[in-house]
Scaffold this active site. Structure first.
Site, short mmCIF file in Angstrom:
data_model
loop_
_atom_site.label_atom_id
_atom_site.label_comp_id
_atom_site.label_asym_id
_atom_site.label_seq_id
_atom_site.Cartn_x
_atom_site.Cartn_y
_atom_site.Cartn_z
N ASP A 229 0.80 -1.21 -0.06
CA ASP A 229 -0.09 0.20 -0.13
C ASP A 229 0.87 1.24 0.06
OD1 ASP A 229 -2.55 1.57 0.71
OD2 ASP A 229 -1.22 2.04 2.39
N LYS A 233 1.65 4.25 -2.92
CA LYS A 233 1.58 5.59 -3.02
C LYS A 233 2.81 6.64 -3.29
CE LYS A 233 -1.92 5.19 0.60
NZ LYS A 233 -2.07 4.85 2.22
#
Lengths: 371, 371
Positions: A229, A233
């Site tokens: 995750d 980003k």
């Protein structure tokens, strides 16, 4: 006949973020329709989940979507058919993707080419292959194309103004040297609890279970602990800063899943066996403590050296990153103009309302551009 | 014949911010003209200082403005004549006001009514009378009117994304409870030096002289110490949050100019006599220290209670406000959605390049809207 300044909205996804967004959209629609001088009219014409969809052949606005969705029986159209349906709407269309679906992400170029704008918190499209990234911005009006607009503020740091700020820096000619910070609300909460600057904190596995119980992790905590995750980003930010990052697995990402547990067949089995490895994490904690530091899960983009990395770092206790509270994110941008003291943005980086806020604000931006 | 997507730019002011802006604008113009697919053409057609102006009757782009301005002999047109000149330009016009002039500020409604957009770091228009505020946003297309667009990101926190973020929060329906922080680079530097969290710091008057020598104050340091600059910024933020603040003097603002020195005839005389009052500031410092705190010059807007205030406050040493470095600003927004942990924006809040950055980024936003 469409109203003046009428824009049609189609929404995919009615989960945590989706529900908050629909509620914010309804407030926005009321406010915009009453704006003195320049009213806008927003019509929600499509809402779908992975199982079903509500929409009308004549593009009539959906009424009480919550009960309509509950009673719905129509399956969602395949994406190319949805695209055909939306293209024929009697006005401009914004498609809001509140899912984390790879399939929907891959369809963005198709929608954009047809003049349909995309607003989304879905990281997949912008952190997948570099080819998909390129084809999205080649199609979009706010890229180099002539299609719809694409905005994705909430794909990093939820509603925090991270992407818009980074874009402003780059567009106005600043040189971004480094982007660094805590990019995951889950990781933030986990390490703020595991090693508070004031001392204390339980065994790592207990803190993971606690975070899961409080709803701070994905249903399967491994989806947070693998670091992907955060890597997604960082991929998005690195690309916006000008680096051609091939994928979120093309740079070093430290997974907090012990090698021996990679083969666990379920999240539950994983959580059950995680305590066996608490010793390793305790060692890391003590090593940091002996230097007056704490460990945090940090991501960084080093632009001049074309390096992206994600993983555990020892951070000075007086560093703002060490002192974060709750599940706050903190993103520091070091640039030529800002010099030694970076531009810092901090606050909740996860949660339905704040994520939806970034999506709704992006919808407002698209509405203005569509005028 | 105007080029497709050609926009004309008129600039008032060629001081510190103005020069940085013109350099950034030139970089932007090159980049936009080469953008694949959707080139834009920016023409600088007017540049004026308080003494003179350069422009051509046929709206030809200015070339090397620096030497043209040096050799210029034409006085600047009065503002109504400038407006007439710009209205007749063969395309859309953006007026960039890089001054801090009250006169120019008061002319914004006239320009906006004629469809000319305004971009500015000038606080005067947005922190003057509430009547001027209203007439600006009644005229502007991004207010309730149909005229030009108005953007003023750099009027608070220079290029930090403070105004755009606050607007996003309000527009998407969040409830802003409190805005609090350090809003002046000068005051930040001054108190970070006068009472560092780690102890030390010289007499207050010596720190003021030091800040002045380093270029952190206005030419007359009293213009910073009277608190009006911070009061103007708070006025802007309070109004954006929905409060009808009448003027920057309609709420409590603590001046750091001792009563006895209010009548000093010059900044130099003031600085000479300031040491007489070092005892008072030392007392305040020690009072804070005895509580484990430091003093900082803080502003706050309490929205539900309709209260704005500016002045010295004792701040816990562990508070992020206490730990600011250099001349950094920090703005914390407490809202319903963000809960106990505010959305925080931090970084340099003054300086030519970062102020100009906010102006240039606003110009980009207007260009997109003018498409």
């Amino acid at each position: 006949m469409p109203l003046p300044r009428q824009v049609f909205i189609a929404v995919i996804g009615a989960g945590g973020v989706g529900k908050c967004f629909l509620s914010q959209l309804s407030g926005l629609a009321t406010k915009l329709s009453q704006a003195p001088g320049t009213p806008h009219y927003i019509s929600l014409i499509w809402l779908s989940t992975s199982k079903k969809a509500i929409y009308h052949a004549d593009y009539k606005s959906l009424g009480d979507w919550e009960s309509e969705l509950q009673n719905a029986s129509k399956p969602a159209l395949p994406l190319p058919e949805l695209c055909e349906y939306l293209v024929k709407a009697p006005g401009k269309v914004v498609l809001v993707d509140n899912t984390s679906s790879q399939d929907v992400a891959e369809s963005y170029p198709m929608f954009l080419h047809k003049g349909i704008s995309i607003v989304t918190p879905n990281k997949k499209a912008f952190s997948g292959s570099y080819e998909l990234w390129t084809s999205i911005f080649k199609a979009a009006s706010n890229g180099s194309g002539t299609g719809g607009y694409v905005f994705h503020e909430s794909s990093v740091g939820a509603g925090l103004p991270v992407i818009s700020t980074l874009k402003d820096l780059v567009e106005t000619g600043d040189e971004v040297h480094k982007i660094e910070g805590v990019f995951s609300g889950t990781m933030s909460f986990l390490f703020n609890s595991f090693q508070p600057t004031s001392g204390g904190g339980g065994p790592f596995s207990a803190e993971v279970s606690n975070a899961k119980d409080k709803g701070y992790t994905e249903p399967d905590a491994r989806d947070d602990l693998n670091g992907l995750d955060v890597a997604r980003k960082l991929t998005i930010l690195a690309r916006l800063a000008g680096l051609q990052v091939e994928s979120p697995t093309s740079f070093p990402v430290q997974s907090l899943i012990p090698k021996e547990l990679e083969s666990c067949s379920s999240g539950d089995e994983f959580l059950q066996r995680l305590p066996e490895f608490d010793g390793q994490m305790d060692q890391a904690k003590q090593a940091a403590e002996s230097e007056g530091k704490v460990i945090r899960f940090v991501g960084s983009v080093d632009v001049p050296n074309n390096k992206v990395k994600v993983g555990l770092e020892k951070v000075d206790k007086r560093d703002p990153i060490a002192g974060l509270k709750g599940s706050d994110n903190m993103i520091a941008m070091y640039t030529k103009r800002y010099g030694d003291n970076p531009l810092i943005i901090q606050g909740a980086g996860a949660g339905g309302e704040v994520t939806a806020m970034g999506v709704t604000a992006d919808v407002v931006k698209v509405l203005r551009l569509l005028d």
